[in-house]
Enzyme design. Sequence first.
Site, PDB file in Angstrom:
ATOM      1  N   ASP A  13     -10.917   2.002  -3.007  1.00 45.14           N
ATOM      2  CA  ASP A  13     -11.434   1.713  -1.663  1.00 45.14           C
ATOM      3  C   ASP A  13     -12.956   1.688  -1.666  1.00 45.14           C
ATOM      4  O   ASP A  13     -13.569   1.318  -0.667  1.00 45.14           O
ATOM      5  CB  ASP A  13     -10.941   2.769  -0.659  1.00 45.14           C
ATOM      6  CG  ASP A  13      -9.564   2.415  -0.120  1.00 45.14           C
ATOM      7  OD1 ASP A  13      -9.129   1.271  -0.327  1.00 45.14           O
ATOM      8  OD2 ASP A  13      -8.925   3.286   0.498  1.00 45.14           O
TER       9      ASP A  13
ATOM     10  N   ASP B 230       0.826  -1.207   0.000  1.00 42.65           N
ATOM     11  CA  ASP B 230       0.000   0.000   0.000  1.00 42.65           C
ATOM     12  C   ASP B 230       0.865   1.264   0.000  1.00 42.65           C
ATOM     13  O   ASP B 230       2.052   1.224   0.332  1.00 42.65           O
ATOM     14  CB  ASP B 230      -0.896  -0.037   1.255  1.00 42.65           C
ATOM     15  CG  ASP B 230      -2.213   0.694   1.057  1.00 42.65           C
ATOM     16  OD1 ASP B 230      -2.308   1.516   0.133  1.00 42.65           O
ATOM     17  OD2 ASP B 230      -3.141   0.440   1.839  1.00 42.65           O
TER      18      ASP B 230
HETATM   19  C1  GLA Z   1      -5.753   1.938   2.204  1.00 44.69           C
HETATM   20  C2  GLA Z   1      -6.187   0.726   1.405  1.00 44.69           C
HETATM   21  C3  GLA Z   1      -7.223  -0.040   2.185  1.00 44.69           C
HETATM   22  C4  GLA Z   1      -6.647  -0.459   3.512  1.00 44.69           C
HETATM   23  C5  GLA Z   1      -6.151   0.754   4.270  1.00 44.69           C
HETATM   24  C6  GLA Z   1      -5.407   0.361   5.531  1.00 44.69           C
HETATM   25  O1  GLA Z   1      -6.762   2.869   2.302  1.00 44.69           O
HETATM   26  O2  GLA Z   1      -6.658   1.099   0.159  1.00 44.69           O
HETATM   27  O3  GLA Z   1      -7.656  -1.164   1.455  1.00 44.69           O
HETATM   28  O4  GLA Z   1      -5.608  -1.377   3.305  1.00 44.69           O
HETATM   29  O5  GLA Z   1      -5.278   1.541   3.479  1.00 44.69           O
HETATM   30  O6  GLA Z   1      -4.926   1.448   6.222  1.00 44.69           O
END
Ligand code: GLA
Length: 729
Positions: free
Chosen positions: A548, A478
């Site tokens: 997301d 990420d």
């Molecule tokens: C980002 C990712 C999510 C999750 C969060 C965790 O927003 O896109 O899927 O993993 O971080 O903090």
Amino acid sequence: MKITYFEKERIFKLDTPKTSYLMGVVDEENFLGHIYYGKRIEDYNIGYLMRTDEPPFVPSKNNRERGSFYDTFPFEYPTGGLGDYRESCISIRTEGGHVGCSFSYVSHNIVKGKPDLTGLPATFGDQDSCMTLEVIGEDKHAGMKVALYYTVFADTDAITRSVKIENMGENPFYLTKVFSACLDMDNQDFDMISLHGSWARERHIQRKTLGYGIQNVSSFRGESSHQDHPFLALATKNTTQENGEVYAMNFVYSGNFRAQAEVSQFDGVRMSMGIHPEHFCWKLMPGAEFQAPEVVMIYSAEGLDGMTTSFHHLYKKHLIRGEYKDKKRPILINNWEATYFDFTTEKLLSIAKEASSLGIEMLVMDDGWFGKRSSDNCALGDWVVNEEKIQGGLKYLVDEVNKLGMKFGIWFEPEMISPDSDLYREHPDWAIAIPGRVATESRQQYVLDLSRKEVVDYVYECVARILRSANIEYVKWDMNRQLSDLGSYELSADRQGELYHRYVLAVYELQDRLTKEFPHLLLENCSGGGARFDPGMLYYSPQIWCSDDTDAVERLEIQEGTALIYPLSTMGAHVSDCPNHTVGRVTPFETRGIVALAGTFGYELDVTKIPQEDRDMIPKQVAMYHKYNDLVRRGDYYRIASYSQNHKYDCWEVVSEDKKEVLVTFVQVLNRANFKSRRIRLKELDPNKQYHIEGEERTYSGEALMYAGLQIPNPWGDFKAMLIHLVEA
Ligand code: GLA
């Protein structure tokens, strides 16, 4: 596929199966001009299109009109500062502070295959599947050599381009702009198509009329971004999904970019793409080289469908690598939306037990397993398992999950550092910041200065140590904030302008090392959802978390825009719980499954808590995934209807290569009173084959399905989705 140089006419001709690209050398000064890009033609003698017989003539014959020449000639790689007032592709600043430069053709090479781009992701092919042209030009005055690379492929209508700059002089100079591709054409009354978005709303398609002047999309956020996408297409006004001409560019790069079209006073259009020049300044020492990233160019005479097919073929065959290149991915369940930061070994195992009994194949432990991380305000950089949460340790958890017959995956955000972390307390100078200025926080974190070798090595070891400690088969990598306050404590003053690009190169190096040490690992990239969904990252990871936003309706538009360029096999898509955590909408569980089926497929919910009727549906969805995933991953994708345009329903299909099988997805968003069934026309079937809908007796001819259509009954209720599976009778 062919690349030919016609010596007498001084013309280069590049041919892909359905397109041709021509450029030519003119005048004693060896200017390189663009001639044609479009449908494949056999004739090469069309140098007249460079208009060198129209006033203001070529400069060496009429030096007094040199300025007019510069400002009208269709330069293949335009340089700045000498009289071409359109946007250039390259700018340098000498030690004396001067900025003009030029490009004169010197020589060329044509080779089989495709050389790698040092340190950068790029498309690839072997000696039989592609060939490459290198055109070398120079600016004697600046002591600069410029190599332009063009590759054509035997099986795909794409041309890739990149540029390498070398300092041949005795003094350093500064590269302040270096684009990777340019198309200097006549304006055909174009529309400009780009992808725009925001967090949880990535890659919405935007189409508008191209007017005079400069229009661009760009990012200087340090990543390709949620907001704009490194993609640009110019389409003739009448272009639809199936018809019309499209010129498209996509950047194989994950950092700052600019994609631009400029319509000039003479109705010429210059389309260009490259690293964003904002805050970019690269010092090139004598003898040193700078390799600019690759641009993929597509020309389609068959509308947007033709463009999409070429991108998908190229990326499936010549960009995505590794064990999962063409392999079914395990159905995963991720605990992010299920627990957020509130989980323990016991909680994760309870999810895993239930999930495995339903046929789910991998548990992914998301953010919150390390250091003191119990919310998003601390501990990034402290990559040590928190054994208060993960009681018994990571290996115990992984082994227990494995005993259930499931794989195990883990989340990292390796490029970051929290101000509240042991790492920051020990190495405050490892964060990107302008010395003496309070750096801007975002999600209460800073970005690590990856231009420093010791930082890159630290980051790598943190990730690798964890992966070596247990049987971890998947990583979600990420990146949750964009770059600002650009400053490195280590780079010298004359190299601070290199930080953005050095950062991206370091991310590539990290993922290269990771995929080499762990060749069986399934890597999924992610950036606050889909802010770094680009071909650069796809070179390292066969899939990227798309957004997301997991709401099935919001996903229609996000996945439509993403699939305009990228194969369905690359789009991370999960079924989540309702009301949806991002928009609060309630959609049927079945619809969520059907929409996620168009991507990698998985779950993002607490399977121990969802309603029983939803849980009961999971084994059916698992079976559906196993039944259709080969087709979804390998087949050709075609858009039939777009909810973002008609505001009523969405429809797409995937057809197998042999055209014996097709899967149609239909999603009606809002129902209306007194509506009849909807007629949809399928695409790219075999007109001479007979097909039948699985489970039905009657057959339909391919031609009837394509030209006349199929009747889809009006579903009862909102947000209703259905799959129609047709096979050859
Ligand atoms: C980002 C990712 C999510 C999750 C969060 C965790 O927003 O896109 O899927 O993993 O971080 O903090």
